[in-house]
Design an enzyme around this catalytic site. Structure first.
Site, PDB file in Angstrom:
ATOM      1  CB  SER A  22      47.447  68.726 -48.779  1.00 21.39           C
ATOM      2  OG  SER A  22      48.117  68.213 -47.442  1.00 21.39           O
ATOM      3  CE  LYS A  26      50.855  70.037 -47.742  1.00 18.79           C
ATOM      4  NZ  LYS A  26      50.877  68.445 -47.649  1.00 18.79           N
ATOM      5  CE1 TYR A  37      51.574  71.866 -44.027  1.00 25.72           C
ATOM      6  CE2 TYR A  37      51.105  70.931 -41.913  1.00 25.72           C
ATOM      7  CZ  TYR A  37      51.257  70.833 -43.313  1.00 25.72           C
ATOM      8  OH  TYR A  37      50.819  69.464 -43.965  1.00 25.72           O
ATOM      9  CE1 TYR A  91      50.201  65.255 -50.474  1.00 29.91           C
ATOM     10  CE2 TYR A  91      48.079  64.112 -50.623  1.00 29.91           C
ATOM     11  CZ  TYR A  91      48.689  65.068 -50.188  1.00 29.91           C
ATOM     12  OH  TYR A  91      48.321  66.275 -49.518  1.00 29.91           O
ATOM     13  CB  VAL A 112      43.932  64.505 -45.052  1.00 30.96           C
ATOM     14  CG1 VAL A 112      45.197  63.703 -45.568  1.00 30.96           C
ATOM     15  CG2 VAL A 112      44.294  65.592 -44.064  1.00 30.96           C
TER      16      VAL A 112
HETATM   17  N1  GLN Z   1      47.542  69.019 -42.435  1.00 29.67           N
HETATM   18  C1  GLN Z   1      47.777  67.721 -42.881  1.00 29.67           C
HETATM   19  C2  GLN Z   1      48.964  67.101 -42.421  1.00 29.67           C
HETATM   20  O1  GLN Z   1      49.774  68.024 -42.239  1.00 29.67           O
HETATM   21  C3  GLN Z   1      47.712  67.897 -44.247  1.00 29.67           C
HETATM   22  C4  GLN Z   1      47.938  66.605 -45.090  1.00 29.67           C
HETATM   23  C5  GLN Z   1      47.289  66.451 -46.292  1.00 29.67           C
HETATM   24  O2  GLN Z   1      46.151  66.885 -46.572  1.00 29.67           O
HETATM   25  N2  GLN Z   1      47.481  65.486 -47.293  1.00 29.67           N
HETATM   26  O3  GLN Z   1      48.981  65.923 -42.335  1.00 29.67           O
END
Ligand code: GLN
Length: 305
Positions: free
Chosen positions: A64, A67, A189, A241, A259
């Site tokens: 993420s 992003k 994505y 988050y 993650v």
């Molecule tokens: N690729 C992961 C997902 O879509 C990214 C989520 C994350 O890093 N929080 O679940």
């Protein structure tokens, strides 16, 4: 003057007991094989000094954290029109939650939950003839590392198990908030999430956000000072988050997590700091990484508050 090297070495020592705690993300099977006890940390200051400890040059899956870069491309392309399609409020729900979307008519709360990132990906797809190349080029320039690349095995692994993201994308499309086919949005994505960077890459790669939107080495205006300020505000409120409140309380800087176990933060006008430890807490943020950043702001006395 702050002795960053001593502070990083102390942090590395002090977080060791935490490396046995938490759990590596296993809903993306390729990530589950990353050794639990890895730890790295890097700081890059605006005057270009680099400090590091542990596995700071080992590339890992940014997930993420990517992003930030797709949001940057989307803001470059359509500016504030983006906010007609995605909100700017913390969600208070897990990053991959579906519940709010129905109540809020397919308008994701913010660009950092998965739903919001899928809409941002759709914007990038519309704006670019070669979105993957454009994203990779952007990240390589910002990190000053032209060897950076994606990890196709991670993307394939996520695609094979990406049922939730597929559900989110289909749901958003049903509200008319995705223009491209769901498959195309998901592929882009999963590609962005599979990019591999080290703590040193990430600290360098976020320095433009500590520098009013300007990349210190290329001199590029990546974002206007106003946009950079606002991306930082979004990172503070939504970047970790539904732990963003707790993170602001304990750490006190805008940051983005993934993650893969990475977290990158910025202290505007001073520095960017990146940490990596793959085992996550219950909110999906690196457990030892969050603790390391709390120690960092405590020991340096630096915080945005
Ligand atoms: N690729 C992961 C997902 O879509 C990214 C989520 C994350 O890093 N929080 O679940």
């Amino acid at each position: 003057m702050t002795d960053f090297q001593t502070i990083l070495d102390e942090i590395h020592h002090e977080i060791r007991p935490l490396l046995a705690q938490g759990a590596v993300a296993d809903y993306i099977p390729r990530l589950a094989s990353v050794p639990h006890e890895k730890f790295g940390m890097a700081v890059v200051t605006l005057d270009g000094q680099l400090y590091q400890t542990g596995a700071a040059t080992e590339a890992f899956s940014v997930q993420s954290i990517s992003k930030i870069y797709t949001l940057t491309l989307a803001l470059q392309a359509i500016g504030d029109r983006l906010w007609q399609r995605v909100g700017r409020e913390p969600s208070g729900n897990a990053f991959n939650s579906l519940v709010q979307l129905e109540l809020e008519n397919g308008l994701p709360r913010n660009p950092f939950i998965n739903a919001g990132a899928l809409v941002v990906a759709d914007v990038v797809l519309a704006a670019s003839a070669q979105p993957r190349t454009q994203l990779l080029t952007e990240i390589r320039r910002r990190a000053d590392n032209h060897g950076l690349r994606d990890d196709p095995e991670v993307a394939i692994s996520e695609k094979a198990h990406g049922f939730r993201n597929a559900a989110l994308a289909n749901f958003i499309r049903s509200f008319g908030n995705l223009d491209h086919p769901v498959e195309e949005v998901l592929d882009f994505y999963f590609y962005q999430c599979s990019l591999a960077m080290s703590c040193v890459d990430l600290a360098r790669g976020f320095l433009f956000l500590a520098n009013g939107g300007r990349c210190p080495w290329t001199g590029d205006t990546v974002l206007s000072a106003d946009q950079a300020k606002r991306v930082n505000a979004l990172m503070l409120t939504c970047g970790t988050y539904d732990a963003a409140g707790d993170f602001a309380y304990h750490v006190g800087m805008p940051a983005k997590s993934g993650v893969g176990g990475g977290i990158v933060g910025v202290i505007p006008n001073r520095l960017a700091v990146a940490v990596w430890s793959p085992a996550l807490n219950a909110k999906g943020n690196s457990l030892a990484g969050s603790a390391a950043l709390e120690l960092f702001t405590t020991k340096t006395g630096m915080s945005i508050f």
